[in-house]
Design a protein around this motif. Structure first.
Motif, PDB file in Angstrom:
ATOM      1  N   ALA A 176      -2.677  17.152   3.888  1.00 36.01           N
ATOM      2  CA  ALA A 176      -1.702  17.112   2.786  1.00 36.01           C
ATOM      3  C   ALA A 176      -2.162  16.099   1.740  1.00 36.01           C
ATOM      4  N   GLY A 177      -2.773  16.610   0.666  1.00 33.34           N
ATOM      5  CA  GLY A 177      -3.221  15.742  -0.433  1.00 33.34           C
ATOM      6  C   GLY A 177      -2.601  16.254  -1.717  1.00 33.34           C
ATOM      7  N   SER A 178      -3.280  17.219  -2.357  1.00 28.40           N
ATOM      8  CA  SER A 178      -2.713  17.829  -3.572  1.00 28.40           C
ATOM      9  C   SER A 178      -1.379  18.490  -3.240  1.00 28.40           C
ATOM     10  N   ASP A 179      -1.325  19.132  -2.081  1.00 32.81           N
ATOM     11  CA  ASP A 179      -0.075  19.762  -1.631  1.00 32.81           C
ATOM     12  C   ASP A 179       0.649  18.780  -0.705  1.00 32.81           C
TER      13      ASP A 179
ATOM     14  N   CYS B 291       0.851  -1.190   0.000  1.00 31.89           N
ATOM     15  CA  CYS B 291       0.000   0.000   0.000  1.00 31.89           C
ATOM     16  C   CYS B 291       0.888   1.242   0.000  1.00 31.89           C
ATOM     17  N   GLN B 292       0.250   2.395  -0.211  1.00 34.17           N
ATOM     18  CA  GLN B 292       0.978   3.663  -0.320  1.00 34.17           C
ATOM     19  C   GLN B 292       0.470   4.607   0.764  1.00 34.17           C
ATOM     20  N   MET B 293       1.381   5.086   1.616  1.00 34.44           N
ATOM     21  CA  MET B 293       0.964   5.973   2.710  1.00 34.44           C
ATOM     22  C   MET B 293       1.619   7.341   2.526  1.00 34.44           C
ATOM     23  N   PHE B 294       0.994   8.146   1.669  1.00 35.69           N
ATOM     24  CA  PHE B 294       1.476   9.501   1.385  1.00 35.69           C
ATOM     25  C   PHE B 294       0.505  10.535   1.981  1.00 35.69           C
ATOM     26  N   SER B 295      -0.783  10.475   1.551  1.00 34.63           N
ATOM     27  CA  SER B 295      -1.757  11.525   1.896  1.00 34.63           C
ATOM     28  C   SER B 295      -2.000  11.595   3.398  1.00 34.63           C
ATOM     29  N   GLU B 296      -2.277  12.817   3.849  1.00 34.65           N
ATOM     30  CA  GLU B 296      -2.618  13.056   5.259  1.00 34.65           C
ATOM     31  C   GLU B 296      -3.848  13.952   5.298  1.00 34.65           C
TER      32      GLU B 296
ATOM     33  N   VAL C 115      -3.920   9.034   5.611  1.00 33.84           N
ATOM     34  CA  VAL C 115      -5.337   8.788   5.320  1.00 33.84           C
ATOM     35  C   VAL C 115      -5.495   8.393   3.849  1.00 33.84           C
ATOM     36  N   TRP C 116      -6.588   7.749   3.542  1.00 33.00           N
ATOM     37  CA  TRP C 116      -6.926   7.282   2.177  1.00 33.00           C
ATOM     38  C   TRP C 116      -5.926   6.245   1.669  1.00 33.00           C
ATOM     39  N   SER C 117      -5.268   5.508   2.555  1.00 33.65           N
ATOM     40  CA  SER C 117      -4.269   4.527   2.096  1.00 33.65           C
ATOM     41  C   SER C 117      -5.002   3.288   1.576  1.00 33.65           C
ATOM     42  N   SER C 118      -5.048   3.160   0.252  1.00 33.96           N
ATOM     43  CA  SER C 118      -5.811   2.062  -0.363  1.00 33.96           C
ATOM     44  C   SER C 118      -5.260   0.712   0.077  1.00 33.96           C
ATOM     45  N   GLY C 119      -6.157  -0.134   0.566  1.00 39.69           N
ATOM     46  CA  GLY C 119      -5.790  -1.506   0.915  1.00 39.69           C
ATOM     47  C   GLY C 119      -4.762  -1.629   2.026  1.00 39.69           C
TER      48      GLY C 119
ATOM     49  N   LYS D  49      -5.303  19.510 -14.686  1.00 34.46           N
ATOM     50  CA  LYS D  49      -5.508  20.707 -15.534  1.00 34.46           C
ATOM     51  C   LYS D  49      -4.392  21.722 -15.298  1.00 34.46           C
ATOM     52  N   ASN D  50      -3.974  21.869 -14.037  1.00 31.20           N
ATOM     53  CA  ASN D  50      -2.855  22.793 -13.751  1.00 31.20           C
ATOM     54  C   ASN D  50      -1.603  22.362 -14.513  1.00 31.20           C
ATOM     55  N   ILE D  51      -1.331  21.040 -14.496  1.00 31.83           N
ATOM     56  CA  ILE D  51      -0.121  20.528 -15.167  1.00 31.83           C
ATOM     57  C   ILE D  51      -0.217  20.795 -16.674  1.00 31.83           C
TER      58      ILE D  51
ATOM     59  N   ARG E 235     -16.853   7.896  -8.972  1.00 31.15           N
ATOM     60  CA  ARG E 235     -16.727   9.278  -8.481  1.00 31.15           C
ATOM     61  C   ARG E 235     -15.308   9.516  -7.958  1.00 31.15           C
ATOM     62  N   ALA E 236     -14.673   8.440  -7.458  1.00 31.01           N
ATOM     63  CA  ALA E 236     -13.340   8.584  -6.844  1.00 31.01           C
ATOM     64  C   ALA E 236     -12.238   8.804  -7.876  1.00 31.01           C
ATOM     65  N   LEU E 237     -12.522   8.451  -9.148  1.00 31.01           N
ATOM     66  CA  LEU E 237     -11.445   8.480 -10.152  1.00 31.01           C
ATOM     67  C   LEU E 237     -10.851   9.874 -10.331  1.00 31.01           C
ATOM     68  N   THR E 238     -11.726  10.901 -10.276  1.00 32.76           N
ATOM     69  CA  THR E 238     -11.243  12.263 -10.535  1.00 32.76           C
ATOM     70  C   THR E 238     -10.596  12.888  -9.290  1.00 32.76           C
ATOM     71  N   ILE E 239     -10.434  12.087  -8.223  1.00 36.21           N
ATOM     72  CA  ILE E 239      -9.760  12.565  -6.997  1.00 36.21           C
ATOM     73  C   ILE E 239      -8.450  11.796  -6.778  1.00 36.21           C
ATOM     74  N   GLY E 240      -8.543  10.452  -6.774  1.00 29.83           N
ATOM     75  CA  GLY E 240      -7.372   9.618  -6.469  1.00 29.83           C
ATOM     76  C   GLY E 240      -6.259   9.789  -7.501  1.00 29.83           C
ATOM     77  N   GLY E 241      -5.009   9.668  -7.033  1.00 31.73           N
ATOM     78  CA  GLY E 241      -3.863   9.752  -7.953  1.00 31.73           C
ATOM     79  C   GLY E 241      -3.654  11.143  -8.522  1.00 31.73           C
ATOM     80  N   GLY E 242      -4.184  12.169  -7.836  1.00 29.09           N
ATOM     81  CA  GLY E 242      -4.084  13.550  -8.336  1.00 29.09           C
ATOM     82  C   GLY E 242      -5.418  13.952  -8.942  1.00 29.09           C
ATOM     83  N   THR E 243      -6.024  15.014  -8.402  1.00 27.44           N
ATOM     84  CA  THR E 243      -7.381  15.385  -8.840  1.00 27.44           C
ATOM     85  C   THR E 243      -7.368  15.930 -10.273  1.00 27.44           C
ATOM     86  N   SER E 244      -8.559  16.025 -10.850  1.00 27.45           N
ATOM     87  CA  SER E 244      -8.660  16.573 -12.222  1.00 27.45           C
ATOM     88  C   SER E 244      -8.156  18.008 -12.272  1.00 27.45           C
ATOM     89  N   GLU E 245      -8.404  18.779 -11.189  1.00 32.79           N
ATOM     90  CA  GLU E 245      -7.936  20.179 -11.182  1.00 32.79           C
ATOM     91  C   GLU E 245      -6.407  20.219 -11.242  1.00 32.79           C
ATOM     92  N   ILE E 246      -5.768  19.289 -10.533  1.00 34.03           N
ATOM     93  CA  ILE E 246      -4.293  19.258 -10.541  1.00 34.03           C
ATOM     94  C   ILE E 246      -3.785  18.856 -11.934  1.00 34.03           C
TER      95      ILE E 246
HETATM   96  C1  LIG Z   1     -10.031   6.094  -4.392  1.00 34.02           C
HETATM   97  C2  LIG Z   1      -8.872   6.825  -3.777  1.00 34.02           C
HETATM   98  C3  LIG Z   1      -7.753   6.115  -3.427  1.00 34.02           C
HETATM   99  C4  LIG Z   1      -6.676   6.778  -2.829  1.00 34.02           C
HETATM  100  N1  LIG Z   1      -5.597   6.030  -2.456  1.00 34.02           N
HETATM  101  C5  LIG Z   1      -4.561   6.631  -1.850  1.00 34.02           C
HETATM  102  C6  LIG Z   1      -3.445   5.853  -1.402  1.00 34.02           C
HETATM  103  O1  LIG Z   1      -3.401   4.632  -1.568  1.00 34.02           O
HETATM  104  N2  LIG Z   1      -2.440   6.481  -0.765  1.00 34.02           N
HETATM  105  C7  LIG Z   1      -2.439   7.830  -0.564  1.00 34.02           C
HETATM  106  O2  LIG Z   1      -1.466   8.343  -0.013  1.00 34.02           O
HETATM  107  N3  LIG Z   1      -3.492   8.607  -0.958  1.00 34.02           N
HETATM  108  C8  LIG Z   1      -4.549   8.031  -1.596  1.00 34.02           C
HETATM  109  N4  LIG Z   1      -5.628   8.784  -2.002  1.00 34.02           N
HETATM  110  C9  LIG Z   1      -5.658  10.209  -1.694  1.00 34.02           C
HETATM  111  C10 LIG Z   1      -5.482  11.106  -2.911  1.00 34.02           C
HETATM  112  O3  LIG Z   1      -4.157  11.089  -3.360  1.00 34.02           O
HETATM  113  C11 LIG Z   1      -5.934  12.512  -2.494  1.00 34.02           C
HETATM  114  O4  LIG Z   1      -7.315  12.436  -2.192  1.00 34.02           O
HETATM  115  C12 LIG Z   1      -5.720  13.522  -3.588  1.00 34.02           C
HETATM  116  O5  LIG Z   1      -4.350  13.745  -3.802  1.00 34.02           O
HETATM  117  C13 LIG Z   1      -6.394  14.871  -3.240  1.00 34.02           C
HETATM  118  O6  LIG Z   1      -6.027  15.301  -1.975  1.00 34.02           O
HETATM  119  P1  LIG Z   1      -7.127  15.734  -0.895  1.00 34.02           P
HETATM  120  O7  LIG Z   1      -8.153  14.658  -0.821  1.00 34.02           O
HETATM  121  O8  LIG Z   1      -6.403  16.086   0.351  1.00 34.02           O
HETATM  122  O9  LIG Z   1      -7.838  17.003  -1.510  1.00 34.02           O
HETATM  123  P2  LIG Z   1      -7.269  18.501  -1.506  1.00 34.02           P
HETATM  124  O10 LIG Z   1      -5.861  18.496  -1.972  1.00 34.02           O
HETATM  125  O11 LIG Z   1      -7.556  19.106  -0.180  1.00 34.02           O
HETATM  126  O12 LIG Z   1      -8.174  19.171  -2.610  1.00 34.02           O
HETATM  127  C14 LIG Z   1      -9.513  19.631  -2.357  1.00 34.02           C
HETATM  128  C15 LIG Z   1     -10.030  20.274  -3.630  1.00 34.02           C
HETATM  129  O13 LIG Z   1      -9.222  21.415  -3.959  1.00 34.02           O
HETATM  130  C16 LIG Z   1      -8.697  21.281  -5.271  1.00 34.02           C
HETATM  131  N5  LIG Z   1      -7.332  21.829  -5.314  1.00 34.02           N
HETATM  132  C17 LIG Z   1      -6.330  21.593  -4.434  1.00 34.02           C
HETATM  133  N6  LIG Z   1      -5.206  22.232  -4.809  1.00 34.02           N
HETATM  134  C18 LIG Z   1      -5.496  22.870  -5.966  1.00 34.02           C
HETATM  135  C19 LIG Z   1      -4.753  23.694  -6.862  1.00 34.02           C
HETATM  136  N7  LIG Z   1      -3.456  23.971  -6.642  1.00 34.02           N
HETATM  137  N8  LIG Z   1      -5.377  24.176  -7.975  1.00 34.02           N
HETATM  138  C20 LIG Z   1      -6.682  23.891  -8.216  1.00 34.02           C
HETATM  139  N9  LIG Z   1      -7.445  23.118  -7.400  1.00 34.02           N
HETATM  140  C21 LIG Z   1      -6.864  22.610  -6.296  1.00 34.02           C
HETATM  141  C22 LIG Z   1      -8.686  19.793  -5.545  1.00 34.02           C
HETATM  142  O14 LIG Z   1      -8.729  19.526  -6.942  1.00 34.02           O
HETATM  143  C23 LIG Z   1      -9.956  19.343  -4.840  1.00 34.02           C
HETATM  144  O15 LIG Z   1     -11.078  19.564  -5.656  1.00 34.02           O
HETATM  145  C24 LIG Z   1      -6.722   8.167  -2.604  1.00 34.02           C
HETATM  146  C25 LIG Z   1      -7.866   8.883  -2.973  1.00 34.02           C
HETATM  147  C26 LIG Z   1      -8.933   8.229  -3.547  1.00 34.02           C
HETATM  148  C27 LIG Z   1     -10.154   9.016  -3.927  1.00 34.02           C
END
Ligand SMILES: Cc1cc2nc3c(=O)[nH]c(=O)nc-3n(C[C@H](O)[C@H](O)[C@H](O)COP(=O)(O)OP(=O)(O)OC[C@H]3O[C@@H](n4cnc5c(N)ncnc54)[C@H](O)[C@@H]3O)c2cc1C
Length: 398
Positions: free
Chosen positions: A136-139, A128-133, A161-165, A384-386, A371-382
């Protein structure tokens, strides 16, 4: 560019397809009733073992770890043919093989590689991958989990948090802060045995009713310094490479191929057998149009996947095309679920096991999980930024 198989590729595809058909039946039987996620992971891991034993599970990996030489097309054909024939897949197989194993191959010590790559490639170790907190997700570089040096060990405290499996995994990768100062420095990348004292894994229940991911709490958890991957305080380098591999695996790997190929085939079959007031859904001009759009989207994504994977298999760092593919592929999958939802109407609510459930409830499950696809592994907004910065050359946001 000619996308048709060369004679050698056609021969490889034929051999592979025959092998897959010969070996897949018992695994598909186990999948037939659309079992819960943990069971699907077990089936996918057993299938990876079968592939490995058959010589198809570690194409392109070094022979020292059980791999076999293969060119990029052959590697892609395994992904594509497996998806076409309904081979098992689970997100944690992608976590293990798509980005944890490559991190060890590129940055791990010889000892780490020898201990873990063979069992990972043969489906015997799930990671499993333990990065997000929580903050600390996108940042991601803002993460606060600490690893304090203590002689030959590190002592870890913090929350992921969100550590898959995480609750099904034997090992995991962890990013933790090893010092103060600029946020991209002082981060260190570890491998962690999930049974180490001081680790508490609490599964999170999703709207599908299942628990695919978890919170992970570290309390005075002692890990040996030998579990550091790369250099202490240089973990961001390893993390960035890992996140790029994650983006490629999620957008162009087995999971995406399974959703695209199997999802589309299932949608077509369902539209042919489902009747509404004016006849078969497959004959309705509105749905024909929507299904044709889905077909075109799938083809465009597939061609972009060829570009993304051929660059990766040649050892090049993934470019912004991986972000283009992740963005379009995730939205495409959600649109596929929307078409199915429109076709099924209220019958979508008949979930797994119900008499009225279509495809063992797979559409209801897909509509929720996609619904989770556009969040996990980097959101769609991120993504778009790239694309805005690296493809369109727009100025970086403040
Ligand atoms: C199904 C699933 C599996 C996952 N598995 C793992 C896993 O195994 N291990 C792990 O470590 N993490 C995992 N994650 C976490 C995932 O990496 C984070 O949810 C994701 O990076 C977004 O972080 P956040 O949830 O903290 O949202 P935030 O970063 O708080 O974002 C909230 C909103 O703000 C927007 N936003 C944030 N920053 C910007 C910006 N600079 N410009 C424009 N918009 C912005 C985002 O797009 C989003 O809409 C998983 C998530 C999902 C949904």
């Amino acid at each position: 560019m000619d996308y048709r198989d060369s004679p050698e590729e056609a021969a490889f595809r034929e051999r592979l397809s025959a092998w897959l058909q010969e070996h897949l039946a018992p695994f598909k039987e186990r999948l037939r009733a659309n079992p819960p996620s943990e069971e699907r992971l077990g089936i996918a891991a057993d299938w990876q073992h079968e592939l490995f034993e058959g010589g198809y599970g570690a194409l392109g990996w070094p022979e020292a770890f059980g791999g076999r030489p293969a060119n990029s097309i052959e590697r892609y054909l395994v992904v594509e043919e497996s998806a076409k024939l309904g081979a098992p897949w689970h997100l944690n197989m992608s976590v293990t093989l798509g980005w944890c194993a490559p991190a060890l191959l590129t940055f791990g010590t010889e000892q780490q590689q020898q201990a873990h790559l063979p069992p990972m490639l043969s489906g015997r170790e799930i990671w499993c991958q333990m990065f997000s907190e929580p903050n600390a997700g996108s940042d991601l570089a803002s993460l606060q989990t600490r690893a304090r040096r203590d002689g030959d060990n590190f002592v870890i405290n913090g929350q992921k948090v969100w550590s898959s499996g995480a609750h099904w995994s034997r090992w995991g990768i962890l990013l933790a802060r090893t010092g103060d100062g600029p946020k991209y420095r002082n981060l260190t990348f570890f491998i962690v045995d999930m049974s180490t004292p001081g680790i508490e894994v609490r599964p999170i229940r999703q709207m599908t009713g299942e628990s695919d991911f978890a919170e992970v709490f570290f309390t005075d958890c002692v890990v040996p310094a030998g579990w550091v991957v790369g250099e202490v305080d240089s973990g961001w380098l390893v993390a960035i490479a890992t996140l790029l591999n994650e983006r490629v695996a999620l957008s162009a790997g087995a999971g995406a191929a399974v959703i695209a190929v199997q999802g589309l085939e299932r949608l077509l079959a369902m539209s042919r057998r489902t009747r509404r007031e004016r006849g078969r859904v497959a004959d309705d001009p509105y749905f024909r149009q929507r299904i044709a759009q889905a077909w075109i989207g799938a083809l465009a994504n597939r061609l972009t996947a060829y570009r993304v994977l051929s660059a990766q298999f040649k050892g090049q760092a993934p470019g912004p095309e991986a972000s283009v593919l992740k963005l379009s592929g995730d939205l495409w999958s959600q649109q596929l679920s929307e078409v199915a939802t429109e076709i099924l109407g209220v019958r979508l609510l008949a979930g797994r096991g119900g008499d009225l459930a279509e495809d063992e409830g797979a559409w209801a499950y897909g509509a929720l999980i996609n619904r989770a696809l556009t969040i996990g592994g980097g959101t769609s907004e991120i993504q778009k930024n790239i694309i805005a910065e690296r493809v369109l050359g727009l100025p970086k946001g403040s």
